[in-house]
Every structure is written in C-alpha cells, then in structure tokens.
Enzyme design. Sequence first.
Site, PDB file in Angstrom:
ATOM      1  N   GLU A 159     -19.192  56.292 -12.183  1.00  0.00           N
ATOM      2  CA  GLU A 159     -19.695  55.240 -13.078  1.00  0.00           C
ATOM      3  C   GLU A 159     -20.161  54.078 -12.211  1.00  0.00           C
ATOM      4  O   GLU A 159     -19.800  54.009 -11.028  1.00  0.00           O
ATOM      5  CB  GLU A 159     -18.569  54.772 -14.014  1.00  0.00           C
ATOM      6  CG  GLU A 159     -18.056  55.891 -14.899  1.00  0.00           C
ATOM      7  CD  GLU A 159     -16.972  55.426 -15.875  1.00  0.00           C
ATOM      8  OE1 GLU A 159     -16.612  54.227 -15.851  1.00  0.00           O
ATOM      9  OE2 GLU A 159     -16.504  56.275 -16.642  1.00  0.00           O
ATOM     10  N   GLY A 172     -19.045  51.244 -11.895  1.00  0.00           N
ATOM     11  CA  GLY A 172     -17.893  50.588 -11.270  1.00  0.00           C
ATOM     12  C   GLY A 172     -16.846  51.548 -10.738  1.00  0.00           C
ATOM     13  O   GLY A 172     -15.747  51.132 -10.347  1.00  0.00           O
ATOM     14  N   TRP A 224     -25.362  58.172 -11.528  1.00  0.00           N
ATOM     15  CA  TRP A 224     -25.760  59.116 -10.473  1.00  0.00           C
ATOM     16  C   TRP A 224     -25.472  60.578 -10.822  1.00  0.00           C
ATOM     17  O   TRP A 224     -25.147  61.375  -9.925  1.00  0.00           O
ATOM     18  CB  TRP A 224     -25.011  58.827  -9.161  1.00  0.00           C
ATOM     19  CG  TRP A 224     -25.138  57.470  -8.589  1.00  0.00           C
ATOM     20  CD1 TRP A 224     -26.264  56.907  -8.078  1.00  0.00           C
ATOM     21  CD2 TRP A 224     -24.084  56.503  -8.424  1.00  0.00           C
ATOM     22  NE1 TRP A 224     -25.971  55.659  -7.610  1.00  0.00           N
ATOM     23  CE2 TRP A 224     -24.649  55.380  -7.802  1.00  0.00           C
ATOM     24  CE3 TRP A 224     -22.733  56.489  -8.725  1.00  0.00           C
ATOM     25  CZ2 TRP A 224     -23.919  54.252  -7.491  1.00  0.00           C
ATOM     26  CZ3 TRP A 224     -21.990  55.362  -8.424  1.00  0.00           C
ATOM     27  CH2 TRP A 224     -22.575  54.262  -7.818  1.00  0.00           C
ATOM     28  N   GLY A 264     -43.348  61.451  17.743  1.00  0.00           N
ATOM     29  CA  GLY A 264     -44.176  60.884  16.668  1.00  0.00           C
ATOM     30  C   GLY A 264     -44.366  61.870  15.527  1.00  0.00           C
ATOM     31  O   GLY A 264     -44.341  61.504  14.347  1.00  0.00           O
ATOM     32  N   GLU A 300     -19.688  63.356  -3.212  1.00  0.00           N
ATOM     33  CA  GLU A 300     -18.480  64.195  -3.172  1.00  0.00           C
ATOM     34  C   GLU A 300     -17.447  63.639  -2.187  1.00  0.00           C
ATOM     35  O   GLU A 300     -16.785  64.391  -1.469  1.00  0.00           O
ATOM     36  CB  GLU A 300     -18.840  65.640  -2.844  1.00  0.00           C
ATOM     37  CG  GLU A 300     -19.637  66.261  -3.954  1.00  0.00           C
ATOM     38  CD  GLU A 300     -19.070  67.568  -4.472  1.00  0.00           C
ATOM     39  OE1 GLU A 300     -17.863  67.817  -4.298  1.00  0.00           O
ATOM     40  OE2 GLU A 300     -19.838  68.316  -5.054  1.00  0.00           O
TER      41      GLU A 300
HETATM   42  C1  LIG Z   1     -27.891  61.955  -5.059  1.00  0.00           C
HETATM   43  C2  LIG Z   1     -26.546  61.691  -5.671  1.00  0.00           C
HETATM   44  C3  LIG Z   1     -25.989  62.655  -6.492  1.00  0.00           C
HETATM   45  C4  LIG Z   1     -24.744  62.421  -7.089  1.00  0.00           C
HETATM   46  N1  LIG Z   1     -24.246  63.344  -7.975  1.00  0.00           N
HETATM   47  C5  LIG Z   1     -23.123  63.044  -8.670  1.00  0.00           C
HETATM   48  C6  LIG Z   1     -22.688  63.905  -9.726  1.00  0.00           C
HETATM   49  O1  LIG Z   1     -23.302  64.931 -10.022  1.00  0.00           O
HETATM   50  N2  LIG Z   1     -21.582  63.532 -10.431  1.00  0.00           N
HETATM   51  C7  LIG Z   1     -20.890  62.410 -10.143  1.00  0.00           C
HETATM   52  O2  LIG Z   1     -19.895  62.142 -10.807  1.00  0.00           O
HETATM   53  N3  LIG Z   1     -21.268  61.565  -9.139  1.00  0.00           N
HETATM   54  C8  LIG Z   1     -22.382  61.853  -8.412  1.00  0.00           C
HETATM   55  N4  LIG Z   1     -22.810  61.004  -7.415  1.00  0.00           N
HETATM   56  C9  LIG Z   1     -22.058  59.780  -7.134  1.00  0.00           C
HETATM   57  C10 LIG Z   1     -21.338  59.835  -5.802  1.00  0.00           C
HETATM   58  O3  LIG Z   1     -20.273  60.754  -5.875  1.00  0.00           O
HETATM   59  C11 LIG Z   1     -20.885  58.411  -5.436  1.00  0.00           C
HETATM   60  O4  LIG Z   1     -22.050  57.693  -5.082  1.00  0.00           O
HETATM   61  C12 LIG Z   1     -19.894  58.409  -4.290  1.00  0.00           C
HETATM   62  O5  LIG Z   1     -18.657  58.892  -4.751  1.00  0.00           O
HETATM   63  C13 LIG Z   1     -19.670  57.007  -3.699  1.00  0.00           C
HETATM   64  O6  LIG Z   1     -19.407  56.080  -4.706  1.00  0.00           O
HETATM   65  P1  LIG Z   1     -20.200  54.676  -4.721  1.00  0.00           P
HETATM   66  O7  LIG Z   1     -21.626  55.009  -4.590  1.00  0.00           O
HETATM   67  O8  LIG Z   1     -19.758  53.922  -5.906  1.00  0.00           O
HETATM   68  O9  LIG Z   1     -19.761  53.941  -3.410  1.00  0.00           O
HETATM   69  P2  LIG Z   1     -18.494  52.961  -3.255  1.00  0.00           P
HETATM   70  O10 LIG Z   1     -17.277  53.661  -3.718  1.00  0.00           O
HETATM   71  O11 LIG Z   1     -18.818  51.650  -3.842  1.00  0.00           O
HETATM   72  O12 LIG Z   1     -18.422  52.830  -1.677  1.00  0.00           O
HETATM   73  C14 LIG Z   1     -19.294  51.956  -0.940  1.00  0.00           C
HETATM   74  C15 LIG Z   1     -18.848  51.983   0.510  1.00  0.00           C
HETATM   75  O13 LIG Z   1     -17.492  51.515   0.618  1.00  0.00           O
HETATM   76  C16 LIG Z   1     -16.704  52.488   1.247  1.00  0.00           C
HETATM   77  N5  LIG Z   1     -15.352  52.492   0.688  1.00  0.00           N
HETATM   78  C17 LIG Z   1     -14.979  52.490  -0.618  1.00  0.00           C
HETATM   79  N6  LIG Z   1     -13.647  52.522  -0.728  1.00  0.00           N
HETATM   80  C18 LIG Z   1     -13.153  52.560   0.525  1.00  0.00           C
HETATM   81  C19 LIG Z   1     -11.844  52.628   1.077  1.00  0.00           C
HETATM   82  N7  LIG Z   1     -10.769  52.681   0.309  1.00  0.00           N
HETATM   83  N8  LIG Z   1     -11.708  52.660   2.428  1.00  0.00           N
HETATM   84  C20 LIG Z   1     -12.801  52.620   3.221  1.00  0.00           C
HETATM   85  N9  LIG Z   1     -14.054  52.569   2.763  1.00  0.00           N
HETATM   86  C21 LIG Z   1     -14.239  52.544   1.430  1.00  0.00           C
HETATM   87  C22 LIG Z   1     -17.409  53.817   0.968  1.00  0.00           C
HETATM   88  O14 LIG Z   1     -17.043  54.808   1.896  1.00  0.00           O
HETATM   89  C23 LIG Z   1     -18.856  53.400   1.089  1.00  0.00           C
HETATM   90  O15 LIG Z   1     -19.238  53.370   2.441  1.00  0.00           O
HETATM   91  C24 LIG Z   1     -24.035  61.224  -6.805  1.00  0.00           C
HETATM   92  C25 LIG Z   1     -24.602  60.274  -5.945  1.00  0.00           C
HETATM   93  C26 LIG Z   1     -25.840  60.483  -5.404  1.00  0.00           C
HETATM   94  C27 LIG Z   1     -26.448  59.409  -4.540  1.00  0.00           C
END
Ligand SMILES: Cc1cc2nc3c(=O)[nH]c(=O)nc-3n(C[C@H](O)[C@H](O)[C@H](O)COP(=O)(O)OP(=O)(O)OC[C@H]3O[C@@H](n4cnc5c(N)ncnc54)[C@H](O)[C@@H]3O)c2cc1C
Length: 449
Positions: A160, A162, A191, A406, A429
């Site tokens: 989600e 958030g 996503w 290049g 994931e």
């Molecule tokens: C192309 C694509 C396909 C996707 N497909 C799916 C899908 O089919 N179903 C689904 O449910 N989701 C899907 N996702 C979502 C994806 O799983 C999330 O983007 C991912 O889990 C990371 O969450 P976030 O983007 O909110 O990053 P955040 O959780 O906000 O993290 C941002 C940064 O902070 C770091 N961070 C966060 N917490 C910590 C911690 N405790 N310690 C150290 N570092 C931390 C992270 O590693 C990252 O570098 C998809 C995303 C993309 C881009």
Amino acid sequence: MTDPKSAPALSADVMTLAGELGAERSKPGWSTFSLAINDDQREIRDWTHAFAADVIRPAASEWDEREETPWPIIQEAAKIGLYGLDMNVNLFVDPTGLLMPLVHEELFWGDAGIAMSLKGTGLASSAIFSNGTPEQWSQWMGRCYGTADDVRVAAFCSSEPGAGSDVSAIRTRATYDSVTNEWVINGQKAWATNGGIADIHVVVATVDPSLGTKGQAAFVVPKSEVRGLEMGTKLRKHGLRASHTADVFFDNVRIPAENVLGGKEKLDARLARAREAAGQRARVPAAGQQVRNASMATFEMTRHLVGAQAIGIARAAYEVALEYAKTREQFGRPIIDNQGIAFKLADMALEIDAARLLVWRAANMSSALMRGETPDYQHGEGSMAKLKAGEVAVKVTEEAIQILGGNGYTREYPVERMHRDAKIYTIFEGTSEIQRLVIARAISGMRIR
Ligand SMILES: Cc1cc2nc3c(=O)[nH]c(=O)nc-3n(C[C@H](O)[C@H](O)[C@H](O)COP(=O)(O)OP(=O)(O)OC[C@H]3O[C@@H](n4cnc5c(N)ncnc54)[C@H](O)[C@@H]3O)c2cc1C
C-alpha cells in the site's frame, strides 16, 4: 470472452499430478538433489529456452517501448502449454525443486518485462496455494490463468502507499457482515503487478488492526463478480515495462464469506489465539521458524524464484557482453584481450554461478517446506538467494553496459534495458535491506532493526 464463472477449476490432470506429489513424498531421498540436472529437467529447460529465444527475445524491445502487457505472447505461451496452471503444477511436482527456477531463468533470459507478464500471476496463485484450502485451490487457481482460448492474469495485492517493507502497516480493511455473510473490503493497494487488469485479485487486508500482521488475512476478489474494485494510476516505470503495475482501489467491495483464504473458521480461531497472546512480550522468531502471516508466507515460497529471474537477466547481459568483447576491436585487438575487460567477464560468470547455487539450495528447501516438512533454515536461505541474485543482476548488467561502451548506453543494444529491468530485483519482494535484516535476525536470533 467466456463467462469467468465457467472457467476451469483444477483439471483432472492437475489433480492427478497433485496425487503423484503425495506419493512422491513418501519416497526416500525426496529432499536430495544433484547439481547435474536430469533428462526431464533438461528437456523442459530447453523447450522453455527455445520459446524465450524464438518468441520472447525478438519482441522484447517492442513491448518495452509500448509499455503494455504482451497479451499475444501470453496467448502463444498458453497455446503450447507454457502458461497455465497445469504447467505450474508440473514444475511444482519436481521433487528437487529445481524445475521452477530453471524455467524462470530461461524466460527472464528472454526478456524480463515479458516474462513478468507470464509469471506475475504466480504470486497470486502461490498465495492461494500457500494460504488456501484444497477446495479453494480447485475453485480459484485455474481461474488465475484462464484457458488457452481465454487467457487471464491474476494480481497479488499486499503493498500500500504506506505499507511497503512494513506489511504490519497495511490499512486495507476487511469487515465481516454477519447479516449477508460477506466480507466488505475498503482500501488502496499500490504497485500491484497486473492490478486492475486481472480478474482474480488476492488481497491482503487487516481484519483486526490491533493485532498487526497476525490480524491480517488474504481474500480472493474476482473483479468480474464484484462492484467497487477500480484500477488506479497505471505506473510508468524505469524497467519491466512490458509488465503492468498499478494501484487498485477497493470501495465497499463485497465478497462471500468463504473467499477468505484458509476459511473463516480457521481465521476466527487464529484471531482468537492472537488476541489471547496479545499483551505478552513480543518474541523474536527463532531462526528457521516459519513466518505465518499471509503475505510473508507467500514471499517465503516464491523468494528464490525471484532470484532465478534476476539470474536470467544477468546471464543474458553477460552473454551479450562476452560476445561483444570478443568481436569489438580497439588498439588493433579484441577488447577481451585486455585483462581489464576479461577479468570483468570472469567476475560476472563467477557471480552468476554463485547466485544460482544459492537459488538452487533455497529452491530445494522451499520444495520441502511446501511438502509440509520443516527444512533446516539457519541463515535466511531464501533471503540470501534473492539478495545475492538481485545484486548480481544489477552489477552484471551495469558491467555489461561498461563493456559495450557507448553502444551499451543506447537502445540499439539490449543491455541498457536489461540494466533497467535488473534494478527492480533489489526492491520488490523485499528490498535488499530487508533481506539483510531477515538474514541478520536468522544468524543472531536477535531483533535487529
Ligand atoms: C514493478 C513493481 C512491481 C511490484 N509488484 C507488487 C505486487 O505484485 N504486489 C505487491 O503487493 N507489491 C508489489 N510491489 C511493491 C514492492 O513490493 C514494494 O515497493 C517493496 O516492498 C518496497 O516497499 P516501498 O516501495 O514502500 O519501500 P519502503 O518500504 O518505503 O523502503 C524505502 C527504502 O527504505 C529501506 N527500508 C525500509 N525499512 C527498512 C528497515 N527496517 N531497515 C533498513 N532499511 C529499510 C528500504 O530497503 C528502501 O531502500 C511492486 C513494486 C514494483 C516497483
């Protein structure tokens, strides 16, 4: 289009295969595997490779530019039996666990965006398999894929706006309406691969927010049978552009009570236990203890496959770079004659093989987990495989661009696309940081944050 309600349940063949799986379980040596793949595995790998080389690879650039789901290719794969539930069951019954990663590696070697359109459905069907009852497998898993004449994709909606890495922050709410015996779902998912274009959406929602992940469950939402499920913005992405990613909104979406995976009775019992335990001091799961909330269970089963996908991309880029280095001449000799280039290629080959070995180990452990055994997870082996393979894919594709100079930076050559595609493997994931967290907790037994 056929009526989705009449789409097939698990076919008789699939049920037979599932039976065979049960019989295989009792054989000695189930969980052992050899690094020399057997004839059946080789045959299926080579058949998949041929499809990747002849159908996927030539179409890769076009679908990347179009940024659309390649329905004709999904259909073609379904016609030859490469897309669909039966194929997945066939791969799944391989006792070594290696067939799945072998096939994933070949498809993603062809092209990651197209391959994700072929394999994204697996996340939803795996969620049904790992959280659902046998009746729910029969009811829903076939529908995730549709038929060769009427192909479908499915979506797994956990993240989600958030709640990405932190699945405990999921706010999408499932409320039970005892008058109509239905669940009412409200919230926004982000996503989601195939989100909004799928019929079957598997949605992780909270039933009791006070219980964190223990208060969550997964629900099957068939878009064609409900009101209030809307696709939000289709995302324009850096890579994997032939795979559809979008937000999905749930506005008072009503589904029958039996659509909760695992069944309502089991959920009620689980929630009662969690409420009883609530208030007790949070305990760190011991190394190897299975994570039991709905989305984490799905990720455990599929994590090494994500690694296999990343290896497919890395291998593809490595092969392009190796060939280029042998033919591109500068200073009167092929650039591979320079150690500076040859050593890069040696490291690329080494890293790809190292990552594959981690993936194969995790695959073997995951197949034991799916059979109900308790593999001896000590070090977060699934996370190790995904982490290593994802980072190798990013590094190898970047080095491939470097070797092509290049040309590597242009869209005339495929390595820039491969690099864009590879980057997602350190993010979805479970990000690389989260994988390190899982491993650090597993090796230390401590609640590292
Ligand atoms: C192309 C694509 C396909 C996707 N497909 C799916 C899908 O089919 N179903 C689904 O449910 N989701 C899907 N996702 C979502 C994806 O799983 C999330 O983007 C991912 O889990 C990371 O969450 P976030 O983007 O909110 O990053 P955040 O959780 O906000 O993290 C941002 C940064 O902070 C770091 N961070 C966060 N917490 C910590 C911690 N405790 N310690 C150290 N570092 C931390 C992270 O590693 C990252 O570098 C998809 C995303 C993309 C881009």
